[in-house]
Design a protein around this motif. Structure first.
Motif, mmCIF file in Angstrom:
data_model
loop_
_atom_site.group_PDB
_atom_site.id
_atom_site.type_symbol
_atom_site.label_atom_id
_atom_site.label_comp_id
_atom_site.label_asym_id
_atom_site.label_seq_id
_atom_site.Cartn_x
_atom_site.Cartn_y
_atom_site.Cartn_z
ATOM 1 N N ASP A 480 0.813 -1.223 0.000
ATOM 2 C CA ASP A 480 0.000 0.000 0.000
ATOM 3 C C ASP A 480 0.841 1.265 0.000
ATOM 4 O O ASP A 480 0.346 2.344 -0.341
ATOM 5 N N ALA A 481 2.122 1.140 0.395
ATOM 6 C CA ALA A 481 2.989 2.327 0.451
ATOM 7 C C ALA A 481 3.463 2.754 -0.932
ATOM 8 O O ALA A 481 3.978 3.862 -1.094
ATOM 9 N N LEU A 482 3.282 1.884 -1.930
ATOM 10 C CA LEU A 482 3.763 2.189 -3.277
ATOM 11 C C LEU A 482 2.783 3.088 -4.024
ATOM 12 O O LEU A 482 1.560 2.995 -3.835
ATOM 13 N N SER A 483 3.312 3.937 -4.883
ATOM 14 C CA SER A 483 2.461 4.747 -5.752
ATOM 15 C C SER A 483 1.851 3.854 -6.828
ATOM 16 O O SER A 483 2.346 2.748 -7.094
ATOM 17 N N ALA A 484 0.808 4.338 -7.486
ATOM 18 C CA ALA A 484 0.146 3.541 -8.534
ATOM 19 C C ALA A 484 1.093 3.221 -9.687
ATOM 20 O O ALA A 484 1.126 2.071 -10.159
ATOM 21 N N PRO A 485 1.912 4.177 -10.191
ATOM 22 C CA PRO A 485 2.841 3.824 -11.269
ATOM 23 C C PRO A 485 3.846 2.739 -10.857
ATOM 24 O O PRO A 485 4.214 1.889 -11.669
ATOM 25 N N ASP A 486 4.271 2.786 -9.586
ATOM 26 C CA ASP A 486 5.209 1.748 -9.115
ATOM 27 C C ASP A 486 4.528 0.384 -9.035
ATOM 28 O O ASP A 486 5.159 -0.647 -9.283
ATOM 29 N N ARG A 487 3.258 0.366 -8.688
ATOM 30 C CA ARG A 487 2.531 -0.903 -8.664
ATOM 31 C C ARG A 487 2.415 -1.489 -10.074
ATOM 32 O O ARG A 487 2.556 -2.693 -10.277
ATOM 33 N N ASP A 530 3.200 0.023 -20.944
ATOM 34 C CA ASP A 530 3.026 1.380 -21.481
ATOM 35 C C ASP A 530 1.554 1.774 -21.540
ATOM 36 O O ASP A 530 1.179 2.903 -21.182
ATOM 37 N N THR A 531 0.707 0.848 -21.992
ATOM 38 C CA THR A 531 -0.728 1.149 -22.162
ATOM 39 C C THR A 531 -1.402 1.382 -20.813
ATOM 40 O O THR A 531 -2.190 2.324 -20.650
ATOM 41 N N THR A 532 -1.086 0.524 -19.834
ATOM 42 C CA THR A 532 -1.724 0.681 -18.503
ATOM 43 C C THR A 532 -1.209 1.932 -17.791
ATOM 44 O O THR A 532 -1.965 2.601 -17.080
ATOM 45 N N LEU A 533 0.063 2.264 -18.010
ATOM 46 C CA LEU A 533 0.626 3.482 -17.410
ATOM 47 C C LEU A 533 -0.064 4.723 -17.985
ATOM 48 O O LEU A 533 -0.409 5.666 -17.255
ATOM 49 N N GLN A 534 -0.298 4.670 -19.289
ATOM 50 C CA GLN A 534 -0.995 5.774 -19.969
ATOM 51 C C GLN A 534 -2.439 5.876 -19.474
ATOM 52 O O GLN A 534 -2.942 6.976 -19.203
ATOM 53 N N ALA A 535 -3.094 4.706 -19.323
ATOM 54 C CA ALA A 535 -4.478 4.686 -18.844
ATOM 55 C C ALA A 535 -4.564 5.212 -17.414
ATOM 56 O O ALA A 535 -5.516 5.894 -17.038
ATOM 57 N N LEU A 536 -3.534 4.922 -16.623
ATOM 58 C CA LEU A 536 -3.481 5.379 -15.233
ATOM 59 C C LEU A 536 -3.441 6.908 -15.180
ATOM 60 O O LEU A 536 -4.130 7.538 -14.367
ATOM 61 N N GLU A 537 -2.645 7.490 -16.077
ATOM 62 C CA GLU A 537 -2.544 8.958 -16.149
ATOM 63 C C GLU A 537 -3.875 9.584 -16.569
ATOM 64 O O GLU A 537 -4.175 10.728 -16.214
ATOM 65 N N GLN A 538 -4.686 8.814 -17.310
ATOM 66 C CA GLN A 538 -5.974 9.331 -17.786
ATOM 67 C C GLN A 538 -7.110 9.053 -16.792
ATOM 68 O O GLN A 538 -8.272 9.270 -17.093
ATOM 69 N N GLY A 539 -6.737 8.513 -15.621
ATOM 70 C CA GLY A 539 -7.730 8.366 -14.563
ATOM 71 C C GLY A 539 -8.248 6.961 -14.318
ATOM 72 O O GLY A 539 -9.184 6.772 -13.538
ATOM 73 N N ALA A 540 -7.644 5.930 -14.947
ATOM 74 C CA ALA A 540 -8.115 4.550 -14.733
ATOM 75 C C ALA A 540 -7.733 4.073 -13.333
ATOM 76 O O ALA A 540 -6.752 4.540 -12.736
ATOM 77 N N ASP A 541 -8.511 3.148 -12.816
ATOM 78 C CA ASP A 541 -8.273 2.605 -11.473
ATOM 79 C C ASP A 541 -7.189 1.522 -11.533
ATOM 80 O O ASP A 541 -7.270 0.614 -12.355
ATOM 81 N N ILE A 542 -6.215 1.633 -10.633
ATOM 82 C CA ILE A 542 -5.082 0.695 -10.628
ATOM 83 C C ILE A 542 -5.539 -0.745 -10.413
ATOM 84 O O ILE A 542 -5.051 -1.682 -11.057
#
Length: 589
Positions: A480-487, A530-542
């Motif tokens: 839980d301590a990790l950021s979403a991009p790190d996950r 790359d695709t999930t990282l991009q989706a994360l930046e656009q507001g997708a749930d990790i």
């Protein structure tokens, strides 16, 4: 011919007096039983002989006779498919003649003198030939044609040559030298094992030896004509890795040396290799294999000679223009034999009792590998790649044999027992292994497979190293301590480990992975990242991203048949983009 008598016997070491005319490395016959040995030290008329057979029953006064020739191997038709001991005695022929036990002093030629081979000339009377030129061929097995070469030091004009059925000692051609002498050429040559066979030129190691093993080909490739070390503790899979390389590597001929291995492991090799079907030809793997079997209970001196016998046979096929892969399993047992003989010679010990010359002997062995242009007018290109297993006590690679090997070889596949216990095979640790050939071969991979190959490889290595650092944080404070991009990074690294680096040797599809398929697998894993990282930046749930159904298909892509990979690759990429788009639309609504 020098004759002397035994002064002292110390295990496999015999001290003989009266050997005035003997030379270093001469082969000798000891006692009336004619045990075979080799001179390894001379002081005045006193020679130290390492005997390749059991010395019980020998005593002072027993005769010793030098043959005047160094330890040599017989090279010619009959090598392929044969099983020899450490000094090239044919074990199957000995079994037929004397039974299950090796009889002391037995003298059986390495290659059959009775069997006839069909010799087909490739030159004609009047042709000028020189050393290493091919004068004819013999179909040794359905897949290997042995090329009969002019022995070293001979140059002249073919005086006579004839096609037909001959034994290896029959004259197949006569060469008239420039001095006017007539030299008879047979299909067999002899070569001293401790002397490397000469060549015209050694080439740069800029082409990979493709093995079909993803962790090797992609992350830690070995060059064609390169050298690699496979150190690892007991049970980490050294022998399995070597079997996979023997079966799948892009080599025409395999020479397997079981140097001081346990009898049951050597039995597995002897039983499995004839049954293994060669994937390239459909024939038994033994149709292109030479086995040197020297188990741990055989005389220790023969173990020391076995790797030289194996590499000389390999050089012979290299000179014909073949790509040869030599597996030495294991050089640690060879070094132990060296240590035992050194101790009996009362030499000054080095680190951990190994002789001071351990490093130079290892270098002499490994330096005989290479991709070369052979002697002769044709200038054939042949390659000899050497993969040596190292068995450090307790898995500690800081011991002398591992360290001396690492100073010489350019590829280090570090086998990890923790990975093996977690059922991750090949158990090659991606954080501690390396290949110094990568930069040389980068151009080949980019030109031959895809221009993005080296970039994708670098990204995968980067993700794996980042994962090891993030793992430390997770162990200390939790996920839980990790950021979403790190996950997302951890999930991508997990895909690399479990889907890309893990390979099933017993699965009919996954056991071998062509380079094109390896590239597609890298593309799929990194496209997911790359695709999930991009989706994360656009507001997708990790949590939704890591559960995408397409992940299962990416994981199972390695089991897709080679003929179907292109279609499945496109389908997975389309599914990845579609599922992330649907997830983003769902979030927006």
């Amino acid at each position: 011919m020098s004759k002397g008598t035994i002064k002292k016997v110390a295990g496999p070491l015999v001290i003989a007096e009266g050997m005035h005319d003997a030379n270093m490395f001469d082969v000798v016959r000891v006692s009336e039983q004619r045990l075979i040995g080799e001179i390894i030290e001379i002081h005045g008329d006193r020679a130290s002989v390492q005997v390749y057979e059991e010395t019980s029953g020998l005593g002072p006064g027993t005769p010793v006779e030098s043959t005047g020739a160094p330890l040599s191997v017989e090279l010619g038709p009959g090598l392929i498919g044969s099983i020899f001991d450490g000094i090239q005695r044919p074990l199957e022929e000995i079994l037929n003649q004397t039974g299950d036990r090796l009889t002391r002093g037995i003298e059986i030629p390495s290659l059959s003198r009775e069997k006839k081979w069909n010799f087909v000339p490739t030159v004609k009377v009047g042709d000028l030939v020189e050393e290493a030129d091919i004068i004819g061929t013999v179909k040794e097995t359905p897949i290997i044609t042995q090329r009969i070469m002019i022995p070293n030091g001979i140059r002249g004009v073919i005086k006579s040559i004839s096609e037909g059925e001959y034994t290896i000692t029959d004259t197949v051609a006569v060469v008239e030298t420039e001095a006017g002498q007539s030299v008879e050429i047979t299909m067999m040559q002899k070569w001293p094992v401790r002397v490397g066979r000469p060549y015209k030129e050694k080439l740069s190691p800029d082409m990979p030896l493709v093995t079909g093993q993803r962790v090797i080909d992609t992350l830690f490739p070995i060059a064609k004509g390169g050298v690699a070390a496979v150190p690892g503790p007991f049970g980490s899979g050294k022998t399995v890795v070597q079997h996979q390389l023997a079966k799948w590597s892009e080599a025409d001929i395999v020479v397997y040396i079981g140097c001081g291995e346990r009898g049951n492991e050597m039995t597995d090799v002897l039983n499995e290799f004839p049954e293994l079907k060669d994937p390239k030809t459909g024939y038994s793997l033994m149709q292109r294999t030479v086995l040197i079997a020297n188990t741990s209970d055989m005389p220790v001196a023969a173990r020391e000679a076995s790797i030289y016998v194996g590499i000389t046979i390999a050089e012979y096929f290299r000179d014909m223009g073949y790509s040869v892969a030599l597996m030495a399993d294991s050089t640690s047992r060879w070094a132990e034999a060296l240590r035992e003989m050194s101790g009996r010679l009362e030499e000054m010990p080095g680190e951990e009792g190994y002789p001071a010359y351990l490093g130079s002997r290892l270098a002499q062995f490994y330096e005989r590998a290479g991709r070369v242009i052979s002697l002769g007018k044709e200038g054939r290109e042949g390659a000899l790649s050497v993969i040596g297993a190292v068995s450090p006590p307790g898995g500690d690679i800081s011991e002398p044999v591992s360290q001396a090997t690492l100073r010489i070889v350019k590829v280090f596949w570090s086998l990890d027992s923790n990975l093996a216990y977690r059922r991750h095979f090949p158990a090659i640790n991606w954080l501690s292994s390396y290949s110094l050939y990568v930069d040389n071969m980068g151009k080949w991979f980019n030109n031959s497979i895809n221009e993005k190959w080296m970039d994708l490889r670098a990204r995968i290595m980067h993700l794996l190293h980042d994962e090891s650092e993030l793992d430390e944080i997770v162990k200390l404070v939790g996920m839980d301590a990790l950021s979403a991009p790190d996950r997302i990074k951890l999930e991508a690294a997990r895909s690399i480990r479990e889907d890309f680096l893990h390979q099933d040797a017993f699965h009919e599809v996954d056991t071998y992975s062509p380079l094109e398929k390896q590239f597609m697998m890298m593309e799929l894993v990194l496209s997911f990242y790359d695709t999930t990282l991009q989706a994360l930046e656009q507001g997708a749930d990790i949590n939704e991203l890591v559960k995408l159904p397409v992940r299962e298909r990416i994981g199972r892509f390695k089991y897709v048949d080679t003929n179907d990979v292109k279609g499945e690759y496109q389908t997975i990429l389309e599914s990845l983009h579609r599922e992330t788009s649907q997830l983003l639309q769902k979030e927006e609504s």
